[in-house]
Design an enzyme around this catalytic site. Structure first.
Site, short mmCIF file in Angstrom:
data_model
loop_
_atom_site.label_atom_id
_atom_site.label_comp_id
_atom_site.label_asym_id
_atom_site.label_seq_id
_atom_site.Cartn_x
_atom_site.Cartn_y
_atom_site.Cartn_z
N HIS A 261 31.16 -10.33 45.04
CA HIS A 261 30.88 -10.59 43.50
C HIS A 261 31.38 -9.76 42.92
O HIS A 261 31.24 -8.25 43.23
CB HIS A 261 29.23 -10.65 43.92
CG HIS A 261 27.85 -11.39 42.03
ND1 HIS A 261 28.94 -10.18 40.89
CD2 HIS A 261 27.79 -12.68 42.46
CE1 HIS A 261 27.63 -11.86 40.29
NE2 HIS A 261 27.56 -12.80 40.78
N ASP A 315 26.05 -18.46 46.06
CA ASP A 315 26.62 -19.70 47.04
C ASP A 315 26.49 -19.61 48.36
O ASP A 315 26.68 -20.78 49.43
CB ASP A 315 28.05 -19.85 46.94
CG ASP A 315 28.54 -19.70 44.99
OD1 ASP A 315 27.96 -20.47 44.33
OD2 ASP A 315 29.48 -18.63 44.74
#
Length: 393
Positions: A261, A315
């Protein structure tokens, strides 16, 4: 004016000031209006969280009841939008259908009274209410079926699952889906939110703002990643293949979907909550065949890449949750959009308060004072590229 340092992707360059959400990527903290995401997931609902994000504070019981009532009775679509959706190709991606439908709303509600609180509230209600109906309707239409009409007696999440699957959902599944929407509702200035803000800064209508954000969310490096996580788990096939797959990715320098991320350097707090939600679903409805692969992959990545701050993001486990609810893989990102509409609208409203159109600069790297060459003397640009490629070889 001095030339600023160029940073691809505007990494770590502030684009705005905001009081909507806060992220601490080193500690794994996410807050909406100062309230920790874990608390909201435990105690709040998606519509209450949406109200918090958009209007800046938790609603009273009366305010929440009125807001829920408005949403409940604005879920239906104009028949012309339904007719338009019937013309979409069955093979089209649901995100493309959603972007077209969101933009089409602006044709019916095009008055841009952006200084009118009543107009702003009506736009918020319409978008929050109708986006789920659009997603569910396209899913049924592309299979040749008529869409299921919303049920006014069902809450926000239960109604969506009902419209999608044509049956009333189990209460646990509906509650878990509602928590998923809370987790995906907002996340500071990500790509789709920035797209929404740039569009909003032109003072266009909110339907165009959401349509632009939907288009941005569709990319695999943003909302589309949860679809690719399932494809990755299918490719791995079994727990025994996890290490070989990971080694192959590292050797090829390929991206491992659902990991890493731009902000978080620890496990995304939303991924932790989603993993727990997945286990709750599996306990009641049976285990997903890919869950063990996912857990093994998380452990393997932590061993080899944890020192680089690469851990599961939002996700990684969300697709497994949606799969268990019977949601098709290519609807994962539209579901993300259903939730993120709340964040987009919050930033839209905040942008309007002190608006200035976005106009960043650039660092020019092209030619200067180039001569104009008559067409009969020009060399093909494609030939130049080909020649450059041959020289490089």
């Amino acid at each position: 004016m001095s030339i600023c340092e160029y940073k691809p992707g505007l990494e770590n360059i502030p684009a705005t000031q905001s009081s909507i959400s806060f992220v601490d990527g080193q500690q794994g903290i996410l807050e909406y209006r100062g309230i920790n995401i874990e608390e909201l997931g435990q105690y709040s609902s998606f519509l209450e969280t949406s109200y918090l994000l958009i209007w800046g504070g938790l609603p009273t019981e009366e305010e929440l009841a009125e807001f829920e009532h408005e949403i409940r009775y604005h879920r239906r679509l104009k028949y012309r939008i339904r007719d338009m959706m019937k013309c979409f190709p069955e093979s089209g991606h649901p995100m493309d259908a959603l972007q077209a439908c969101a933009a089409a709303l602006g044709l019916f509600y095009s008055r841009r009274a952006l200084d009118n609180p009543a107009y702003i509230r009506a736009a918020v209600v319409r978008l929050l209410a109708k986006i789920p109906t659009m997603v569910a309707a396209f899913q049924l239409m592309r299979k040749g079926n008529d869409p299921v009409q919303p049920r006014d007696d069902l809450d926000y999440s239960a109604n969506f699952l009902y419209m999608l699957n044509e049956r009333e959902p189990d209460p646990l599944a509906a509650r878990i889906f509602d928590i998923c929407l809370i987790l995906h509702a907002e996340h500071t200035i990500n790509a789709s939110t920035f797209s929404a803000m740039v569009t909003a800064s032109t003072l266009t209508d909110p339907y165009a703002v959401v349509a632009s954000a939907v288009g941005t969310l569709a990319g695999p490096l943003h909302g589309g990643a949860n679809e690719e996580v399932i494809e990755m788990l299918e490719e791995i096939g079994s727990v025994d293949n996890v290490h070989a797959y990971l080694d192959s990715c590292l050797e090829r320098k390929a991206k491992i979907m659902g990991f890493g991320h731009r902000v978080y350097k620890v496990k995304d707090p939303r991924a932790t909550i989603l993993q727990d939600l997945a286990e709750q679903l599996f306990e009641k409805f049976g285990r997903d065949e890919y869950y063990d692969i996912a857990v093994a992959l998380e452990q393997a990545v932590a061993e080899k890449l944890g020192h680089k701050g690469i851990y599961p993001n939002v996700d990684f486990y969300s697709g497994l949750v949606y799969r268990k609810m019977g949601i098709p893989t290519d609807l994962f990102t539209p579901v993300f959009a259903i939730a993120r509409v709340a964040g987009w609208l919050a930033h839209w409203k905040e942008q309007l308060a002190e608006n200035r159109i976005f106009r960043p600069t650039q660092i020019y790297t092209g030619a200067r004072n180039a001569p104009y060459i008559p067409s009969e003397k020009r060399q093909s640009t494609q030939d130049k590229d080909l020649l450059a490629g041959l020289i490089a070889e």
